[in-house]
Structures are given as C-alpha cells and as structure tokens.
Design a protein around this motif. Structure first.
Motif, PDB file in Angstrom:
ATOM      1  N   LYS A 142      43.797  49.465  39.092  1.00 30.67           N
ATOM      2  CA  LYS A 142      42.400  49.485  38.654  1.00 30.67           C
ATOM      3  C   LYS A 142      42.314  50.284  37.351  1.00 30.67           C
ATOM      4  O   LYS A 142      43.054  51.258  37.174  1.00 30.67           O
ATOM      5  CB  LYS A 142      41.519  50.187  39.694  1.00 30.67           C
ATOM      6  CG  LYS A 142      41.402  49.435  41.000  1.00 30.67           C
ATOM      7  CD  LYS A 142      40.492  50.169  41.963  1.00 30.67           C
ATOM      8  CE  LYS A 142      40.394  49.366  43.270  1.00 30.67           C
ATOM      9  NZ  LYS A 142      39.573  50.021  44.278  1.00 30.67           N
ATOM     10  N   ALA A 143      41.382  49.881  36.481  1.00 33.50           N
ATOM     11  CA  ALA A 143      41.160  50.670  35.268  1.00 33.50           C
ATOM     12  C   ALA A 143      39.660  50.878  35.106  1.00 33.50           C
ATOM     13  O   ALA A 143      38.861  49.971  35.389  1.00 33.50           O
ATOM     14  CB  ALA A 143      41.746  49.973  34.046  1.00 33.50           C
ATOM     15  N   PHE A 144      39.291  52.076  34.670  1.00 37.41           N
ATOM     16  CA  PHE A 144      37.891  52.501  34.672  1.00 37.41           C
ATOM     17  C   PHE A 144      37.387  52.690  33.243  1.00 37.41           C
ATOM     18  O   PHE A 144      38.021  53.370  32.439  1.00 37.41           O
ATOM     19  CB  PHE A 144      37.776  53.811  35.471  1.00 37.41           C
ATOM     20  CG  PHE A 144      38.210  53.639  36.904  1.00 37.41           C
ATOM     21  CD1 PHE A 144      37.290  53.362  37.904  1.00 37.41           C
ATOM     22  CD2 PHE A 144      39.563  53.699  37.241  1.00 37.41           C
ATOM     23  CE1 PHE A 144      37.695  53.160  39.220  1.00 37.41           C
ATOM     24  CE2 PHE A 144      39.984  53.498  38.563  1.00 37.41           C
ATOM     25  CZ  PHE A 144      39.045  53.235  39.550  1.00 37.41           C
ATOM     26  N   PHE A 145      36.238  52.063  32.967  1.00 36.54           N
ATOM     27  CA  PHE A 145      35.641  52.126  31.621  1.00 36.54           C
ATOM     28  C   PHE A 145      34.157  52.432  31.741  1.00 36.54           C
ATOM     29  O   PHE A 145      33.482  51.956  32.666  1.00 36.54           O
ATOM     30  CB  PHE A 145      35.817  50.780  30.901  1.00 36.54           C
ATOM     31  CG  PHE A 145      37.246  50.477  30.555  1.00 36.54           C
ATOM     32  CD1 PHE A 145      37.768  50.806  29.312  1.00 36.54           C
ATOM     33  CD2 PHE A 145      38.093  49.883  31.489  1.00 36.54           C
ATOM     34  CE1 PHE A 145      39.098  50.543  28.989  1.00 36.54           C
ATOM     35  CE2 PHE A 145      39.429  49.621  31.180  1.00 36.54           C
ATOM     36  CZ  PHE A 145      39.928  49.942  29.938  1.00 36.54           C
ATOM     37  N   GLY A 146      33.624  53.180  30.783  1.00 36.57           N
ATOM     38  CA  GLY A 146      32.221  53.568  30.818  1.00 36.57           C
ATOM     39  C   GLY A 146      31.302  52.486  30.265  1.00 36.57           C
ATOM     40  O   GLY A 146      31.647  51.782  29.312  1.00 36.57           O
ATOM     41  N   GLU A 147      30.123  52.384  30.862  1.00 36.27           N
ATOM     42  CA  GLU A 147      29.104  51.453  30.345  1.00 36.27           C
ATOM     43  C   GLU A 147      28.515  51.953  29.034  1.00 36.27           C
ATOM     44  O   GLU A 147      27.782  51.244  28.363  1.00 36.27           O
ATOM     45  CB  GLU A 147      27.999  51.249  31.394  1.00 36.27           C
ATOM     46  CG  GLU A 147      28.486  50.451  32.587  1.00 36.27           C
ATOM     47  CD  GLU A 147      27.417  50.223  33.639  1.00 36.27           C
ATOM     48  OE1 GLU A 147      26.374  50.906  33.598  1.00 36.27           O
ATOM     49  OE2 GLU A 147      27.649  49.369  34.522  1.00 36.27           O
ATOM     50  N   LYS A 148      28.827  53.181  28.665  1.00 33.31           N
ATOM     51  CA  LYS A 148      28.433  53.708  27.349  1.00 33.31           C
ATOM     52  C   LYS A 148      28.897  52.731  26.262  1.00 33.31           C
ATOM     53  O   LYS A 148      28.205  52.474  25.298  1.00 33.31           O
ATOM     54  CB  LYS A 148      29.074  55.092  27.183  1.00 33.31           C
ATOM     55  CG  LYS A 148      29.280  55.547  25.774  1.00 33.31           C
ATOM     56  CD  LYS A 148      28.093  56.312  25.286  1.00 33.31           C
ATOM     57  CE  LYS A 148      28.102  56.554  23.799  1.00 33.31           C
ATOM     58  NZ  LYS A 148      29.367  56.866  23.194  1.00 33.31           N
ATOM     59  N   ASP A 149      30.119  52.212  26.459  1.00 31.50           N
ATOM     60  CA  ASP A 149      30.674  51.209  25.543  1.00 31.50           C
ATOM     61  C   ASP A 149      30.629  49.869  26.271  1.00 31.50           C
ATOM     62  O   ASP A 149      31.660  49.298  26.622  1.00 31.50           O
ATOM     63  CB  ASP A 149      32.104  51.599  25.169  1.00 31.50           C
ATOM     64  CG  ASP A 149      32.153  52.981  24.543  1.00 31.50           C
ATOM     65  OD1 ASP A 149      31.788  53.112  23.381  1.00 31.50           O
ATOM     66  OD2 ASP A 149      32.514  53.946  25.245  1.00 31.50           O
ATOM     67  N   PHE A 150      29.422  49.375  26.493  1.00 35.85           N
ATOM     68  CA  PHE A 150      29.227  48.203  27.360  1.00 35.85           C
ATOM     69  C   PHE A 150      29.900  46.952  26.801  1.00 35.85           C
ATOM     70  O   PHE A 150      30.494  46.163  27.532  1.00 35.85           O
ATOM     71  CB  PHE A 150      27.730  47.957  27.568  1.00 35.85           C
ATOM     72  CG  PHE A 150      27.443  47.064  28.739  1.00 35.85           C
ATOM     73  CD1 PHE A 150      27.330  47.589  30.014  1.00 35.85           C
ATOM     74  CD2 PHE A 150      27.309  45.696  28.576  1.00 35.85           C
ATOM     75  CE1 PHE A 150      27.089  46.766  31.106  1.00 35.85           C
ATOM     76  CE2 PHE A 150      27.063  44.860  29.666  1.00 35.85           C
ATOM     77  CZ  PHE A 150      26.949  45.402  30.930  1.00 35.85           C
ATOM     78  N   GLN A 151      29.799  46.791  25.483  1.00 35.51           N
ATOM     79  CA  GLN A 151      30.407  45.609  24.857  1.00 35.51           C
ATOM     80  C   GLN A 151      31.934  45.673  25.002  1.00 35.51           C
ATOM     81  O   GLN A 151      32.582  44.659  25.279  1.00 35.51           O
ATOM     82  CB  GLN A 151      29.993  45.548  23.375  1.00 35.51           C
ATOM     83  CG  GLN A 151      30.307  44.226  22.713  1.00 35.51           C
ATOM     84  CD  GLN A 151      29.851  44.183  21.257  1.00 35.51           C
ATOM     85  OE1 GLN A 151      29.269  45.149  20.738  1.00 35.51           O
ATOM     86  NE2 GLN A 151      30.119  43.073  20.590  1.00 35.51           N
ATOM     87  N   GLN A 152      32.471  46.879  24.846  1.00 34.22           N
ATOM     88  CA  GLN A 152      33.920  47.073  25.038  1.00 34.22           C
ATOM     89  C   GLN A 152      34.321  46.707  26.465  1.00 34.22           C
ATOM     90  O   GLN A 152      35.343  46.039  26.686  1.00 34.22           O
ATOM     91  CB  GLN A 152      34.276  48.530  24.745  1.00 34.22           C
ATOM     92  CG  GLN A 152      35.655  48.951  25.199  1.00 34.22           C
ATOM     93  CD  GLN A 152      35.985  50.360  24.812  1.00 34.22           C
ATOM     94  OE1 GLN A 152      36.350  50.638  23.679  1.00 34.22           O
ATOM     95  NE2 GLN A 152      35.867  51.295  25.746  1.00 34.22           N
TER      96      GLN A 152
END
Ligand code: AMP
Length: 259
Positions: A142-152
C-alpha cells in the motif's frame, strides 16, 4: 528506526520483511516533515505491518530551479519525528541512486493538462518518474498520499492502473493549521505575519458555493494573493474545488470537497 541510505540497504530490509510475510506500507515525502506527513505514517501503521517512509527532493518534478534550491530541509528533525511516530524505516537516497533505476513515461490521459499540469510544465511526468522508481525498489503493498495534492493522487492512481502495478493507493485527508491553512513544508517560507493571514484561502474555498466567483477573485486580489486558478473539477463523481496562487512570494495550493 532503520535509516537506509543505499539501494543495497533498502533491498535487504525489504527482502527480509517480505520473507517474513509482512505487508509494507509506503509514505513518499520530500522531507521537512509536519503533522500532515505524520498523519500518513499513522495511517500506514494502522493498515500495514511495516511502514517505510522516503525523503527525497526530486529535481525532475520542479519546473522552477529557484523553488528546488529553496526547498526547506531538516533531516535531523525529520528522523526524530519519524522515529517518535513508529516509522520502521526511512529511505534517504542520493540522486545518483534514483537515476540508476529504470524510469517510465506514461500517457496521463489529460490529467496533466489541467491546473498544476499547466502551471508547472513537466511536474507530473517528474512525479510519475520518481514514484515509479521508488515503488520499484520499496515494493509496497500500500502507498499513502495526501489529498492536499489531490491531482497528484489521481495521477498516481492512473499510473498504477495503466502499468497494472501491484500496489493499493490510499488517499488521506488534508491536515490544516489552526487558521485553516493547509499544512505544507513550503509554509515555513512565509513570514510570520503572512502565515497568520493565510486563513483566507480556506475561507474562500468554503464560501465558493454561496458567492460569485468574480467576487472571490476580487477579494483574493485585494488581499495580495496572486491567483493562478480557482476551479471546480469532477474526478470520478467526486466534485472538488481547487485553488493555487502565490502569497508573500510562496506558491500555495489547497482544495476541498464540494457537496
Ligand atoms: P511532500 O513532502 O510535500 O511531497 O508531501 C508528501 C506527502 O504528504 C504527499 O502525499 C502529500 O500530499 C502529503 N501531504 C502534504 N501536506 C499534507 C497535508 N497538509 N495533509 C495531508 N497530507 C499532506
């Protein structure tokens, strides 16, 4: 906490954990960590057996060399924070090691032709390049990304889908400062006064549904915010409002869900 500075050390760590049947959660970052990053570490700890973070300021995703050179760093504080929050390992590679890995370039299906893709040419291909390379050596479940960078986050999901990579991408909510400013490593470049004033960005996002856009644009202009975009987009049925602009010489982005 294991501090892994070479591909060899990382390979060995990952191999051992995989052999033990452990599920690996991965949190890629550019360092100068704050509570937003740490919320991703917590999420990974909850959902995986082992959490690996990475700290790498990827030059290929910066369209502005000045922004790259000014990107804040504090490795000692980052290591303390990761350790205190039970991160199992952190990968801190040199550029040459990343460059030695195979890279990909994929069709992002137009996702890179809006917002950040227009304002920061080449940015998302740089992001895809480095995240693919990191995935290829961390091999996370699993990899976790913030919605702060939603487009990313959407672009990473697109990459995983296109290349059929065996990793689940998990998005996490935006952490904000008490005045509503979305936490970001770049916030440290704001003056104390500017940082205190920045609550208006979140206020503008929240008032969008009940205020005409040109009135908000005028308000932002009067406050000294150099607006790059204030746009609504629909990602798979999820409507969100996005803002980007420069305030006190610092480029800031934010977004909220629209219901
Ligand atoms: P960065 O170090 O800015 O590349 O960010 C690393 C990860 O942390 C990315 O997935 C970001 O979206 C996430 N992140 C950054 N700021 C926040 C925040 N305020 N809340 C939640 N996640 C964040």
């Amino acid at each position: 906490m294991n501090v892994l500075r070479s591909l060899k050390e990382l390979d060995q760590f990952v191999f051992e954990k995989k052999q033990m049947g452990k599920q690996i959660g991965f949190v890629p970052t550019m360092g100068f960590l704050h509570a937003g990053h740490i919320s991703l570490i917590h999420l990974s700890n909850q959902q995986s057996d082992i959490t690996i973070a990475s700290i790498y300021v990827n030059p290929s995703q910066f369209n502005d060399v000045n922004d790259f050179n000014k990107y804040p760093k504090n490795e000692e504080a980052d290591l303390k924070l990761l350790k205190a929050n039970f991160c199992d390992a952190v990968f801190i590679p040199e550029k040459a090691q990343i460059d030695s890995l195979q890279k990909v370039s994929i069709d992002l299906g137009g996702l890179d032709n809006i917002m950040e893709g227009i304002c920061r040419p080449g940015h998302f291909q740089g992001v895809v390049e480095v995240v693919y390379r990191l995935f290829s050596v961390v091999m996370p479940d699993k990899a976790f990304f913030g919605e702060k960078d939603f487009q990313q986050l959407q672009i990473i999901k697109k990459m995983v889908e296109t290349l059929n990579l065996p990793v689940e991408i998990i998005g996490a909510p935006i952490l904000r400062e008490p005045n509503g400013l979305a936490m970001s490593s770049r916030n440290s470049r704001l003056s104390k006064e500017a940082r205190e004033n920045t609550g208006f960005i979140y206020e503008v996002l929240k008032s969008f549904v009940k205020t005409e856009k040109h009135i908000l644009e005028k308000r932002l202009f009067e406050l000294g915010f150099k607006l790059e975009y204030l746009e609504k987009h629909d990602f798979g049925g999820q409507k969100r409002l996005f803002i980007a602009g420069v305030y006190d010489g610092v480029r800031l982005i934010d977004n909220i869900e629209l219901n």
